[in-house]
Design a protein around this motif. Structure first.
Motif, mmCIF file in Angstrom:
data_model
loop_
_atom_site.group_PDB
_atom_site.id
_atom_site.type_symbol
_atom_site.label_atom_id
_atom_site.label_comp_id
_atom_site.label_asym_id
_atom_site.label_seq_id
_atom_site.Cartn_x
_atom_site.Cartn_y
_atom_site.Cartn_z
ATOM 1 N N PHE A 102 1.816 11.547 5.991
ATOM 2 C CA PHE A 102 2.521 10.280 6.100
ATOM 3 C C PHE A 102 2.098 9.522 7.337
ATOM 4 C CE2 PHE A 102 5.436 12.812 3.494
ATOM 5 C CZ PHE A 102 5.527 11.974 2.400
ATOM 6 N N GLN A 103 2.451 8.224 7.323
ATOM 7 C CA GLN A 103 2.097 7.334 8.427
ATOM 8 C C GLN A 103 2.653 7.874 9.751
ATOM 9 O OE1 GLN A 103 2.932 3.472 6.991
ATOM 10 N NE2 GLN A 103 1.648 2.444 8.490
ATOM 11 N N GLN A 104 3.919 8.180 9.775
ATOM 12 C CA GLN A 104 4.440 8.957 10.887
ATOM 13 C C GLN A 104 4.376 10.405 10.430
ATOM 14 O OE1 GLN A 104 6.587 6.411 9.720
ATOM 15 N NE2 GLN A 104 6.069 4.909 11.302
ATOM 16 N N LYS A 149 0.828 -1.213 0.000
ATOM 17 C CA LYS A 149 0.000 0.000 0.000
ATOM 18 C C LYS A 149 0.863 1.265 0.000
ATOM 19 C CE LYS A 149 -2.019 -1.062 3.898
ATOM 20 N NZ LYS A 149 -1.272 -2.316 4.195
ATOM 21 N N SER A 150 1.797 1.329 0.936
ATOM 22 C CA SER A 150 2.635 2.531 1.014
ATOM 23 C C SER A 150 3.475 2.667 -0.247
ATOM 24 C CB SER A 150 3.545 2.474 2.249
ATOM 25 O OG SER A 150 2.771 2.514 3.431
ATOM 26 N N THR A 151 3.973 1.545 -0.751
ATOM 27 C CA THR A 151 4.774 1.593 -1.980
ATOM 28 C C THR A 151 3.943 2.167 -3.122
ATOM 29 O OG1 THR A 151 6.071 -0.304 -1.244
ATOM 30 C CG2 THR A 151 6.126 0.203 -3.595
ATOM 31 N N ALA A 163 -2.493 10.297 1.486
ATOM 32 C CA ALA A 163 -2.482 10.119 2.935
ATOM 33 C C ALA A 163 -2.276 8.648 3.268
ATOM 34 C CB ALA A 163 -3.793 10.628 3.534
ATOM 35 N N ASP A 164 -1.318 8.373 4.152
ATOM 36 C CA ASP A 164 -0.996 6.993 4.535
ATOM 37 C C ASP A 164 -1.480 6.762 5.961
ATOM 38 O OD1 ASP A 164 -0.017 4.441 4.647
ATOM 39 O OD2 ASP A 164 1.983 4.969 3.901
ATOM 40 N N GLU A 165 -2.578 6.077 6.103
ATOM 41 C CA GLU A 165 -3.216 5.813 7.388
ATOM 42 C C GLU A 165 -3.324 7.068 8.247
ATOM 43 O OE1 GLU A 165 -2.184 2.151 9.246
ATOM 44 O OE2 GLU A 165 -1.381 1.329 7.393
HETATM 45 MG MG MG Z 1 2.315 1.094 4.827
#
Ligand code: MG
Ligand code: ADP
Length: 242
Positions: free
Chosen positions: A97-99, A45-47, A173-175
């Motif tokens: 981002f996720q973080q 997913k992130s990729t 947006a990542d999570e």
């Molecule tokens: Mg990810």
């Protein structure tokens, strides 16, 4: 949404050494569309998100972005130079981002204002718009705090305020709601979706949350680096982009 497409991936692949993180991924994001990307941890997913946004280069296929502001044609993100890609990110893309990737030595308000300062918006105007964004996300009065003085959910909202402040057309947006309680998550998602609804805009959001996905127009599911299915609106018919 309109029948215009905004961003499309064609047969995109990405490997990290032996790991095939993304395999032959094709996907079209329409103007005004909100697309959720779901799948188990490690499914790519992130990729996919980072390849779509031109943050990491694909090692096969191509990603096309429609030119903005009424210009005809499209650009292949992978064939732009570093400077052009950076300019594009600054002018049209917003990232959560996720973080959160917030700068701990700056205050919340300074973190949010950063994209405007990078675009040479005067400091006073940047500060005013930063306060407005913070207030819109329920963080009025917290602008002077440093990131370490905020809860996880508050810090995540600062990251979202920063992503939205320069009025980007494409939001990745990542999570973004992972660290938030369900009510705050809903507010944050509402803010993200509102930005995606403009005619030249879109939202691509990686999420584990079925409720988040249900508020998007379409869900793209990944498994072992492959897109499984896309539910929701039909794929957009594609003319030649050039
Ligand atoms: Mg990810
Ligand atoms: P997800 O976001 O769905 O959890 P990722 O896209 O982060 O999945 O990762 C997909 C696969 O690629 C996983 O097997 C992961 O371990 C691997 N991977 C991701 N980033 C890197 C990297 N920078 N170096 C090596 N392997 C990576």
């Amino acid at each position: 949404m309109t029948d215009e497409w905004l961003l499309r991936a064609e047969g995109v692949g990405k490997s990290y050494g032996e790991t095939r993180a993304l395999i032959d991924a094709s996907l079209t994001i329409g103007a005004g569309e909100a697309v959720a990307i779901m799948g188990p941890s490690g499914s790519g997913k992130s990729t996919l998100l980072h390849v779509l946004a031109g943050i990491i280069p694909a090692d096969g296929g191509r990603v096309l972005l429609r030119r903005g502001e009424g210009a005809a044609g499209a650009d292949e993100i992978g064939s732009l130079g570093d400077d052009e890609r950076s300019a594009l990110r600054l002018s049209r893309f917003g990232f959560v981002f996720q973080q959160g990737l917030l700068l701990p030595e700056l205050t919340a308000a300074e973190n949010v204002a950063l994209p405007l300062l990078l675009r040479s918006v005067p400091r006073a105007e940047a500060a005013r718009r930063s306060e407005e964004r913070l207030a819109a996300l329920g963080l009025a009065g917290l602008g002077e705090r440093r990131i370490g003085q905020l809860s996880g959910g508050q810090a995540q909202r600062v990251a979202i305020a920063r992503a939205l402040i320069a009025d980007p057309s494409l939001i990745f947006a990542d999570e973004p709601t992972g660290a938030l309680d369900s009510r705050t998550a809903d507010e944050v998602l509402t803010a993200l979706l509102a930005t995606a609804r403009g005619p030249g805009s879109a939202l691509v959001v990686v999420t584990h949350d079925e409720h988040v996905a249900s508020r998007c127009d379409r869900v793209v599911r990944l498994r072992d680096g492959r897109i499984q299915e896309t539910a929701g609106t039909d794929p957009i018919p594609i003319g030649d982009p050039r």
